[in-house]
Design a protein around this motif. Structure first.
Motif, short mmCIF file in Angstrom:
data_model
loop_
_atom_site.label_atom_id
_atom_site.label_comp_id
_atom_site.label_asym_id
_atom_site.label_seq_id
_atom_site.Cartn_x
_atom_site.Cartn_y
_atom_site.Cartn_z
N GLY A 272 11.44 -8.48 11.98
CA GLY A 272 10.76 -8.24 10.97
C GLY A 272 10.54 -6.59 10.79
O GLY A 272 9.70 -5.94 10.23
N TYR A 273 11.38 -5.49 11.63
CA TYR A 273 10.90 -4.10 11.07
C TYR A 273 11.64 -4.23 10.15
O TYR A 273 12.98 -4.59 9.62
N GLY A 274 11.49 -2.72 9.59
CA GLY A 274 12.45 -2.24 8.12
C GLY A 274 11.66 -1.01 8.25
O GLY A 274 11.85 -0.17 8.41
N GLN A 275 12.38 -0.23 6.60
CA GLN A 275 12.33 1.32 6.63
C GLN A 275 11.74 1.29 5.20
O GLN A 275 11.89 0.36 4.12
N PHE A 276 10.64 2.74 5.06
CA PHE A 276 10.81 2.64 4.12
C PHE A 276 11.52 4.27 3.72
O PHE A 276 11.94 4.69 3.90
N PHE B 33 0.58 -1.47 0.40
CA PHE B 33 0.20 0.14 0.12
C PHE B 33 0.63 1.14 -0.34
O PHE B 33 0.98 2.28 -0.95
N TYR B 34 1.70 1.93 1.26
CA TYR B 34 2.77 2.70 1.29
C TYR B 34 3.65 3.15 0.08
O TYR B 34 3.55 3.40 0.21
N THR B 35 4.04 1.87 -0.35
CA THR B 35 5.28 1.73 -1.66
C THR B 35 4.17 2.35 -2.66
O THR B 35 4.65 2.72 -3.49
N LYS B 36 3.14 1.69 -2.82
CA LYS B 36 2.23 1.90 -4.47
C LYS B 36 1.68 3.25 -4.77
O LYS B 36 1.58 3.96 -5.27
N LEU B 37 1.90 4.24 -3.27
CA LEU B 37 1.00 4.91 -2.72
C LEU B 37 1.39 6.41 -3.07
O LEU B 37 1.62 6.96 -3.60
N PHE B 38 2.78 5.93 -2.32
CA PHE B 38 3.88 7.02 -1.85
C PHE B 38 5.19 6.87 -2.93
O PHE B 38 6.27 7.83 -3.29
N GLY B 39 4.67 5.82 -3.54
CA GLY B 39 6.65 5.28 -4.66
C GLY B 39 7.74 5.52 -3.15
O GLY B 39 9.18 5.15 -4.37
N TRP B 40 7.41 4.91 -2.76
CA TRP B 40 8.31 4.38 -1.16
C TRP B 40 8.76 3.25 -1.46
O TRP B 40 8.57 1.99 -2.32
N GLU B 41 10.44 2.99 -1.27
CA GLU B 41 11.02 1.92 -1.24
C GLU B 41 10.86 0.86 0.21
O GLU B 41 11.16 1.81 0.99
N ALA C 43 -7.79 4.85 -2.76
CA ALA C 43 -9.29 3.90 -2.63
C ALA C 43 -8.58 2.50 -2.85
O ALA C 43 -8.69 1.03 -3.37
N GLU C 44 -8.30 3.33 -5.10
CA GLU C 44 -7.65 1.72 -5.10
C GLU C 44 -6.49 0.38 -4.85
O GLU C 44 -6.62 -0.51 -4.94
N LEU C 45 -5.79 1.17 -3.64
CA LEU C 45 -5.09 0.12 -3.31
C LEU C 45 -5.85 -0.53 -1.76
O LEU C 45 -4.95 -1.28 -1.48
N GLY C 46 -7.09 -0.58 -2.15
CA GLY C 46 -7.13 -1.54 -1.08
C GLY C 46 -8.21 0.00 0.70
O GLY C 46 -7.90 -0.13 1.90
N GLY C 47 -7.31 1.39 0.67
CA GLY C 47 -7.57 2.24 1.45
C GLY C 47 -8.87 2.73 1.19
O GLY C 47 -9.89 1.72 0.44
N THR C 48 -9.43 2.79 2.68
CA THR C 48 -10.81 3.46 3.01
C THR C 48 -10.58 5.08 3.28
O THR C 48 -9.78 5.51 3.97
N VAL C 49 -11.32 5.70 2.25
CA VAL C 49 -11.26 8.10 2.01
C VAL C 49 -12.32 7.93 3.16
O VAL C 49 -13.13 7.32 3.39
N PRO D 89 6.09 15.76 -0.99
CA PRO D 89 5.68 14.83 -1.24
C PRO D 89 6.66 13.43 -1.23
O PRO D 89 7.47 13.56 -1.32
N GLY D 90 5.91 12.06 -0.60
CA GLY D 90 6.30 11.06 0.07
C GLY D 90 7.01 11.79 1.02
O GLY D 90 8.15 10.48 1.26
#
Length: 253
Positions: free
Chosen positions: A46-50, A28-36, A219-225, A136-137
């Motif tokens: 199991g921790y990681g970073q964006f 969700f976050y990588t596609k919404l913000f272009g994060w890696e 919303a397309e990615l499964g979130g709720t506005v 942005p991002g």
């Protein structure tokens, strides 16, 4: 823009998403913000970073309260974590995790304020927090929604050292910042009576170029506005609940 490297004690320095479904949150976050996303392996639980433009802007990992709600956490900078630990308990906060070391990156502490709102602290020793802000991002603002405004502002004033500054209003809301307008880095909102708030929590503002387009993409990615995008004195904004249940606010940056 690059984040400041000389953050004063008590200023937000890092954010992370805690959830029991990390695998659902990451795309969700990588596609919404272009994060890696960069995972650190099992040795980090199991921790990681964006990463945004190759630089760290947020963390993600298993919830610190297994079985609890997915939510964004805010870490406040400190040069002396042990002193903060004492201040938190002295002013009726509750230590949950730490003080503890994070593998040569820094030291951290997670606590509950007297109202039950979670707050974390970070003493950097290698990892200086988010590297970019106000674009942005990247993170743009950090707001504590509290169910007891007076108790919360007193705690952050006395235990954290915030210079609580009330924001003038017409009486329809109560809001404070952690310093004077020019120096403020975070806010406190009186959320008592808010329909969607039954406990104190942080609301993280994340920047986007086009709020309406980003809301549609969420919303397309499964979130709720949550409601319609609205204009404010600080930019157009809208709240979104991500697919794992954490709420964030999108704002034009």
């Amino acid at each position: 823009m690059p984040a400041r490297g000389d953050l004063p004690d008590g200023a937000p320095i890092w954010i992370d998403l805690g959830t029991d479904d990390v695998d659902a949150a990451i795309p969700f976050y990588t596609k919404l913000f272009g994060w890696e996303h960069v995972g650190f392996g099992e040795e980090f639980g199991g921790y990681g970073q964006f990463l945004h433009r190759g630089e760290p802007v947020a963390g993600v990992g298993p919830s610190m309260r297994p079985g609890g709600p997915s939510e964004w956490s805010v870490y406040l900078a400190t040069a002396d974590l042990d002193a903060v630990s004492g201040q938190v308990t002295e002013h009726d906060g509750t230590l949950l995790i730490g003080p503890d070391d994070a593998a040569g990156q820094g030291r951290f502490l997670v606590a509950d304020d007297p109202v039950g709102g979670s707050v974390a602290f970070w003493e950097p020793h290698g990892h200086d927090g988010f590297a970019r802000v106000m674009e942005p991002g990247a993170p743009c603002w950090f707001e504590l929604w509290t169910t007891d405004f007076d108790a919360a502002t007193a705690f952050y004033r006395d235990a954290v050292g915030w210079r609580i500054t009330l924001v003038p209003s017409d009486g329809s809301m109560r809001y404070a910042t952690n310093d004077t307008q020019e120096a403020a880095t975070a806010g406190v909102y009186d959320a008592a009576g808010e329909e969607r708030t039954d406990r104190s929590s942080w609301l993280v503002y994340l920047g986007v170029a086009d709020v309406d387009a980003a809301a549609a993409r969420a919303a397309e990615l499964g979130g709720t506005v949550l409601g319609e995008p609205t204009d404010s004195a600080f930019g157009r904004l809208v709240d979104v609940r991500d697919p794992v249940g954490a709420v964030l606010r999108l704002i034009t940056a």
